[in-house]
Scaffold this motif. Sequence first.
Motif, mmCIF file in Angstrom:
data_model
loop_
_atom_site.group_PDB
_atom_site.id
_atom_site.type_symbol
_atom_site.label_atom_id
_atom_site.label_comp_id
_atom_site.label_asym_id
_atom_site.label_seq_id
_atom_site.Cartn_x
_atom_site.Cartn_y
_atom_site.Cartn_z
ATOM 1 N N PRO A 7 0.735 -1.260 0.070
ATOM 2 C CA PRO A 7 -0.026 0.029 -0.056
ATOM 3 C C PRO A 7 0.882 1.317 -0.147
ATOM 4 O O PRO A 7 2.075 0.938 0.091
ATOM 5 C CB PRO A 7 -0.707 -0.249 1.130
ATOM 6 C CG PRO A 7 0.063 -0.820 2.291
ATOM 7 C CD PRO A 7 0.914 -1.890 1.267
ATOM 8 N N SER A 8 0.063 2.393 -0.008
ATOM 9 C CA SER A 8 0.857 3.735 0.220
ATOM 10 C C SER A 8 1.735 3.871 1.178
ATOM 11 O O SER A 8 1.260 3.602 2.457
ATOM 12 C CB SER A 8 -0.296 4.748 -0.219
ATOM 13 O OG SER A 8 0.240 6.116 0.335
ATOM 14 N N CYS A 321 -2.330 7.336 9.788
ATOM 15 C CA CYS A 321 -1.775 6.911 8.441
ATOM 16 C C CYS A 321 -2.409 7.596 7.223
ATOM 17 O O CYS A 321 -3.286 8.374 7.645
ATOM 18 C CB CYS A 321 -2.135 5.463 8.395
ATOM 19 S SG CYS A 321 -3.562 4.939 7.767
ATOM 20 N N THR A 322 -2.143 7.356 5.920
ATOM 21 C CA THR A 322 -2.689 8.063 4.834
ATOM 22 C C THR A 322 -4.112 7.918 4.734
ATOM 23 O O THR A 322 -5.108 8.837 4.582
ATOM 24 C CB THR A 322 -1.938 7.672 3.488
ATOM 25 O OG1 THR A 322 -0.783 8.063 3.760
ATOM 26 C CG2 THR A 322 -2.413 8.176 2.377
ATOM 27 N N GLY A 323 -4.535 6.583 5.109
ATOM 28 C CA GLY A 323 -5.990 6.289 4.841
ATOM 29 C C GLY A 323 -6.563 6.592 3.530
ATOM 30 O O GLY A 323 -5.672 6.866 2.412
ATOM 31 N N LYS A 329 -6.517 0.369 0.856
ATOM 32 C CA LYS A 329 -6.767 -0.692 2.021
ATOM 33 C C LYS A 329 -7.473 0.045 3.207
ATOM 34 O O LYS A 329 -7.923 -0.908 3.950
ATOM 35 C CB LYS A 329 -5.421 -1.276 2.476
ATOM 36 C CG LYS A 329 -4.525 -2.093 1.342
ATOM 37 C CD LYS A 329 -3.475 -2.715 2.347
ATOM 38 C CE LYS A 329 -2.659 -3.658 1.474
ATOM 39 N NZ LYS A 329 -3.187 -4.829 0.950
ATOM 40 N N SER A 368 -5.336 4.546 12.288
ATOM 41 C CA SER A 368 -5.006 3.539 11.120
ATOM 42 C C SER A 368 -6.200 3.293 10.295
ATOM 43 O O SER A 368 -7.273 2.968 11.064
ATOM 44 C CB SER A 368 -4.270 2.248 11.739
ATOM 45 O OG SER A 368 -3.171 2.532 12.634
ATOM 46 N N GLY A 369 -6.311 3.089 9.229
ATOM 47 C CA GLY A 369 -7.305 2.654 8.340
ATOM 48 C C GLY A 369 -7.411 1.104 8.222
ATOM 49 O O GLY A 369 -8.130 0.540 7.766
ATOM 50 N N CYS A 370 -6.146 0.408 8.553
ATOM 51 C CA CYS A 370 -6.124 -1.093 8.659
ATOM 52 C C CYS A 370 -5.324 -1.750 9.622
ATOM 53 O O CYS A 370 -4.508 -1.056 10.222
ATOM 54 C CB CYS A 370 -6.002 -1.598 6.957
ATOM 55 S SG CYS A 370 -4.325 -1.736 6.745
ATOM 56 N N ARG A 372 -2.507 -2.877 9.383
ATOM 57 C CA ARG A 372 -1.088 -2.631 9.328
ATOM 58 C C ARG A 372 -0.622 -1.644 10.039
ATOM 59 O O ARG A 372 0.535 -1.480 10.244
ATOM 60 C CB ARG A 372 -0.899 -2.463 7.687
ATOM 61 C CG ARG A 372 0.468 -2.547 7.357
ATOM 62 C CD ARG A 372 0.961 -2.671 5.744
ATOM 63 N NE ARG A 372 2.215 -2.230 5.542
ATOM 64 C CZ ARG A 372 2.791 -2.201 4.402
ATOM 65 N NH1 ARG A 372 2.032 -2.602 3.520
ATOM 66 N NH2 ARG A 372 3.928 -2.055 4.212
ATOM 67 N N ARG A 373 -1.369 -0.763 10.322
ATOM 68 C CA ARG A 373 -0.895 0.507 11.045
ATOM 69 C C ARG A 373 0.417 1.301 10.830
ATOM 70 O O ARG A 373 1.279 1.386 11.606
ATOM 71 C CB ARG A 373 -0.769 -0.029 12.603
ATOM 72 C CG ARG A 373 -1.984 -0.563 13.166
ATOM 73 C CD ARG A 373 -1.834 -1.052 14.630
ATOM 74 N NE ARG A 373 -3.102 -1.432 15.385
ATOM 75 C CZ ARG A 373 -3.511 -2.458 15.215
ATOM 76 N NH1 ARG A 373 -3.204 -3.579 14.523
ATOM 77 N NH2 ARG A 373 -4.459 -2.620 15.897
HETATM 78 S S1 SF4 Z 1 -2.421 1.391 7.695
HETATM 79 FE FE1 SF4 Z 1 -3.689 0.537 6.309
HETATM 80 S S2 SF4 Z 1 -4.934 1.921 5.388
HETATM 81 FE FE2 SF4 Z 1 -3.375 2.994 6.746
HETATM 82 S S3 SF4 Z 1 -1.849 3.611 5.029
HETATM 83 FE FE3 SF4 Z 1 -1.179 1.533 5.871
HETATM 84 S S4 SF4 Z 1 -2.069 -0.012 4.647
HETATM 85 FE FE4 SF4 Z 1 -3.217 2.028 4.182
#
Ligand code: SF4
Length: 418
Positions: A7-8, A321-323, A329, A368-370, A372-373
């Motif tokens: 991811p980003s 995170c970017t989200g 994700k 965090s959006g997922c 992975r944090r």
């Molecule tokens: S924590 Fe998850 S949602 Fe946030 S940038 Fe990383 S991969 Fe993307």
Amino acid sequence: MLAAMSPSPDAIEPAPARVGLGRDRGRDDACPGALRLHAADDGALARIRVPGGLLSVTQTLALALAAEELGDGALEATSRGNVQLRGLRADAGGELAQRLRAVGLLPSDSHERVRNIVASPLAGLDGGADLWPWLRELDTLLLASEAARELSGRFLFALDDGRGDVAALDADLTLIAHPDGALLRLGRAGAALAADGPGTVLRAAEEFVRLRSGSWRIREADPDGSLLTARLGLAPRPLPALPGTRPAVGAFGYGCCVGLRFGRATAAQWRLLAAHAPTELRVTPWRAVVLPGAGAEALPALAAAGLRTEAASAWAGATACTGSPGCAKSLADVRSHAAAALDASVALDAAAALDADAPGRLLPVHWSGCERRCGHPAGAFVDVLATGDGYRVGHAGRADEVTNQQMAAAVAAARRTT
Ligand code: SF4
């Protein structure tokens, strides 16, 4: 070149290490640069190395214009005092490189990703050692070194003026100004006197390359520093206790320190910062910009533009995170939700005169959006994770499911449980 990665990456660099000691990662770490762009979900991303976080007014204005004309209109400060542009067209690399070269931000194509040098942002401003001669010398030596071009984009140099702020950043090579002389720390090992200052730092980096360990970081290849210490002929000594004091946000005798919300500011906000910078801007590794020589009278205009000018704020110690929409994700637009919660927390805690920049007052918090944090802070922090329906606020063995409306109070309470 546009490297396909997912991811980003967040503006916190690098991503948390997940591989074991000494494991061979190959030399190509795929870390984004100014020439090798990263393919994020909101467009290409370029990371521009800014040694010491030091930007001239001209460079800042050039970056702001590039963000507007080539990117999404904003610049992000990273956890190494570097700068990122997002939302670039996939073919914008050539134009961006030309603009960076014109203002001295891309002095070498071959070495651009290895110029990861953080320095104490207040060095020479408030009575401590002036690190800029070290910074210039180390950068010059790095650019002239054939071996150094083989370092990974994650390898980090730190120059600390003795206050211990950037010495705490887990750099690969840390040079510390000390009353006994320049001290070199190898990874997480102890220190040694480095008679030649930056020259010894470069020799250490070159010896690390010659180890051919396949590791990106010294701490993986030489955890106790014994290999490199022997190769360099250094005499180990204990690391001295350092205060570890970071610059606080606000106006001080040396100038002003201004916080960027989640490290991100629009081109217009960067121009305003440049307009209040009598000499230069220093991007800190803690999502703030130091303006040497700026007076307190600059703060109201900076605050009115949405920049953080008060240390007593729930925003201090807050990361995300970017989200969405930058990362596919993500289960939520975490930065918007986090911003709303933090603004509400400022109101909730106004009477408590919070000072999250002061160690021990408030726990850091990370959204965090997922799972992975990406970019979560080291050490204890309040973990706010998107669930799709709302968020899970976790800390100290507890995990509370909350709605967006309940989040501000839940996060504020969890951050006080120090
Ligand atoms: S924590 Fe998850 S949602 Fe946030 S940038 Fe990383 S991969 Fe993307």
